[in-house]
Design a protein around this motif. Structure first.
Motif, PDB file in Angstrom:
ATOM      1  N   GLU A 144       3.072  -1.285  -2.523  1.00 38.53           N
ATOM      2  CA  GLU A 144       2.000  -0.639  -1.753  1.00 38.53           C
ATOM      3  C   GLU A 144       2.463   0.645  -1.081  1.00 38.53           C
ATOM      4  N   LYS A 145       3.779   0.740  -0.814  1.00 42.06           N
ATOM      5  CA  LYS A 145       4.303   1.929  -0.136  1.00 42.06           C
ATOM      6  C   LYS A 145       4.198   3.183  -1.010  1.00 42.06           C
ATOM      7  N   LEU A 159       2.766   5.079   9.733  1.00 46.68           N
ATOM      8  CA  LEU A 159       2.344   4.028  10.683  1.00 46.68           C
ATOM      9  C   LEU A 159       0.828   3.916  10.754  1.00 46.68           C
ATOM     10  N   GLY A 160       0.182   5.045  10.964  1.00 42.34           N
ATOM     11  CA  GLY A 160      -1.250   5.050  11.240  1.00 42.34           C
ATOM     12  C   GLY A 160      -2.124   4.633  10.077  1.00 42.34           C
ATOM     13  N   LEU A 161      -1.709   4.992   8.851  1.00 44.98           N
ATOM     14  CA  LEU A 161      -2.532   4.689   7.684  1.00 44.98           C
ATOM     15  C   LEU A 161      -2.658   3.187   7.441  1.00 44.98           C
ATOM     16  N   VAL A 162      -1.596   2.444   7.784  1.00 45.70           N
ATOM     17  CA  VAL A 162      -1.606   0.993   7.540  1.00 45.70           C
ATOM     18  C   VAL A 162      -2.756   0.329   8.284  1.00 45.70           C
ATOM     19  N   GLU A 163      -2.910   0.635   9.573  1.00 44.55           N
ATOM     20  CA  GLU A 163      -3.987   0.018  10.346  1.00 44.55           C
ATOM     21  C   GLU A 163      -5.358   0.465   9.830  1.00 44.55           C
ATOM     22  N   CYS A 164      -5.462   1.728   9.454  1.00 45.22           N
ATOM     23  CA  CYS A 164      -6.738   2.233   8.915  1.00 45.22           C
ATOM     24  C   CYS A 164      -7.137   1.498   7.635  1.00 45.22           C
ATOM     25  N   GLN A 185     -10.176   3.877   1.794  1.00 44.94           N
ATOM     26  CA  GLN A 185     -10.062   3.252   0.474  1.00 44.94           C
ATOM     27  C   GLN A 185      -8.797   3.789  -0.183  1.00 44.94           C
ATOM     28  N   PRO A 186      -7.805   2.922  -0.444  1.00 43.95           N
ATOM     29  CA  PRO A 186      -6.569   3.408  -1.075  1.00 43.95           C
ATOM     30  C   PRO A 186      -6.739   3.572  -2.584  1.00 43.95           C
ATOM     31  N   TYR A 187      -6.001   4.522  -3.141  1.00 43.92           N
ATOM     32  CA  TYR A 187      -5.915   4.676  -4.594  1.00 43.92           C
ATOM     33  C   TYR A 187      -4.503   4.237  -4.989  1.00 43.92           C
ATOM     34  N   PRO A 188      -4.325   2.970  -5.344  1.00 46.82           N
ATOM     35  CA  PRO A 188      -2.968   2.447  -5.550  1.00 46.82           C
ATOM     36  C   PRO A 188      -2.293   3.011  -6.793  1.00 46.82           C
ATOM     37  N   VAL A 189      -0.962   3.075  -6.732  1.00 44.00           N
ATOM     38  CA  VAL A 189      -0.161   3.461  -7.892  1.00 44.00           C
ATOM     39  C   VAL A 189       0.048   2.199  -8.730  1.00 44.00           C
ATOM     40  N   LEU A 190      -0.466   2.210  -9.955  1.00 38.48           N
ATOM     41  CA  LEU A 190      -0.390   1.035 -10.821  1.00 38.48           C
ATOM     42  C   LEU A 190       0.600   1.270 -11.959  1.00 38.48           C
TER      43      LEU A 190
END
Length: 392
Positions: A238-239, A287-292, A299-304
């Motif tokens: 996720e990072k 730090l801040g993005l995690v809580e958001c 809406q995250p766009y994950p690296v797959l």
């Protein structure tokens, strides 16, 4: 972009000004893609190339509509991503990342530009090498590209989204490849990169979309991802996620001061379209993005990823469904390919032989050959390696 500045009626391709803005955005993103492809050399840092792509779009759009009566938003509609080999999508690392391209890498470049919210997106696959691309690398690029050519001919008024889903899977199978699951092709509207009308890449029981028919004056981002592997990508870390989009319908009172600061910055700079965390201050952003994200504000766009050793190819284009036919406005020519497979299936050949323009009745002048030959243009299936013909 305030409501009182918007017309009551939704702006679409019936407005010449809207068509111009789409085409201007496309011209910029096509040039940005050309620049990025030239930068794809061994030992070049991926983040540096991503930055150059985004900077070019910001600079070029910044030079337009400077003296407009109302402020016209313009810039990056989707941050530049470079996803390598078995990485499927959305790799756009932070400034601290040291990943470099290597000789022979298969790079998926994905990017977008908008002018006044009218979005042009493009994705292209490039192998970091000189000369002919062959073997399985060529197969998977040809699979994605031929599927894109077929989709261009089937995304037309009167056809249905399911027609496209079935066709692109058949094309990929002809190259002994798979279309990657979970990829959606979306209708584009002003400031909307993920419209409700969608084309599913692979139909399966877990992912369902509403049946839809394409209509004149609509715009689509047709998104094709093919793999030599199983086509079932996984999130490994996720990072690695750095691209997000504000979920405009969600609200939550954030607890951490850092989160509130970051979220305020996002609301000011990127209220609607996707953005990269590189544009934020890195330590605070982490730090801040995690809580958001945990509270669905973003809406995250994950690296797959597919499995190591698999090759993944990505072709995406923007198409305007004009009254005189489909107008593909984003593209980049491919390298020379020598796939191990050829297209023999008569149904696929039939799709590729379809024209992208609507024939006009009557005689008319015949001087400019291309317009009258348009229905036969780009029809040869084994011209799959020559995408520069596809937009005529």
């Amino acid at each position: 972009m305030s409501d009182d500045e918007r017309e009551e009626k939704e702006l679409d391709l019936t407005s010449p000004e809207v068509v111009t803005k789409y085409k201007s955005a496309a011209e910029i993103v096509n040039k940005a893609l050309q620049l990025v492809v030239k930068e794809c050399k061994p030992k070049t840092k991926i983040v540096d190339i991503c930055e150059k792509g985004d900077a070019f779009i910001r600079e070029q759009t910044g030079n337009m509509y400077k003296n407009a009566k109302r402020k016209i938003e313009r810039g990056v509609a989707f941050p530049t991503c470079l996803s390598v080999n078995n990485t499927v999508c959305h790799f756009s690392p932070l400034a601290s990342d040291t990943s470099e391209l290597q000789e022979g890498d298969m790079v998926k470049i994905d990017m977008g530009c908008h002018i006044d919210g009218f979005i042009a997106v493009v994705a292209h696959t490039h192998v970091v090498q000189e000369g002919l691309v062959n073997d399985r690398k060529a197969d998977v690029i040809a699979a994605a590209n031929t599927a894109a050519e077929v989709a261009l001919r089937l995304v037309r008024p009167g056809k249905k989204n399911k027609d496209v889903t079935d066709a692109i899977q058949k094309v990929a199978a002809a190259y002994d490849c798979k279309i990657v699951e979970g990829v959606l092709s979306h209708q584009l509207k002003q400031f909307v990169i993920d419209g409700n009308k969608v084309i599913l890449s692979v139909s399966n029981p877990d992912t369902r979309v509403d049946d839809a028919e394409f209509e004149e004056n609509e715009v689509y981002a047709v998104d094709i991802v093919a793999s030599t592997g199983e086509g079932k990508p996984k999130l490994l870390d996720e990072k690695q996620t750095t691209i997000y989009k504000r979920a405009v319908d969600k609200n939550y009172h954030l607890k951490m001061k850092t989160s509130r600061f970051i979220f305020s910055e996002i609301n000011q700079k990127f209220p609607i379209l996707p953005f990269t965390a590189r544009a934020l201050e890195e330590k605070r952003a982490r730090l801040g993005l995690v809580e958001c994200v945990n509270h669905d504000l973003l809406q995250p766009y994950p690296v797959l990823h597919e499995k190591p050793g698999d090759y993944v190819a990505h072709i995406k284009f923007t198409v305007l469904l004009m009254p005189n036919g489909s107008d593909r406005i984003t593209l980049h020519p491919l390298q020379k390919l020598q796939p191990t497979k050829t297209i023999d299936d008569p149904e696929i050949k039939g799709w590729l032989a379809l024209g992208t323009k609507t024939k006009k009745k009557g005689g008319g002048k015949k001087k400019k050959g291309k317009k009258n030959e348009g229905d036969k243009a780009d029809a040869e299936p084994m011209d799959a390696s020559k995408t520069d013909a596809a937009a005529s």
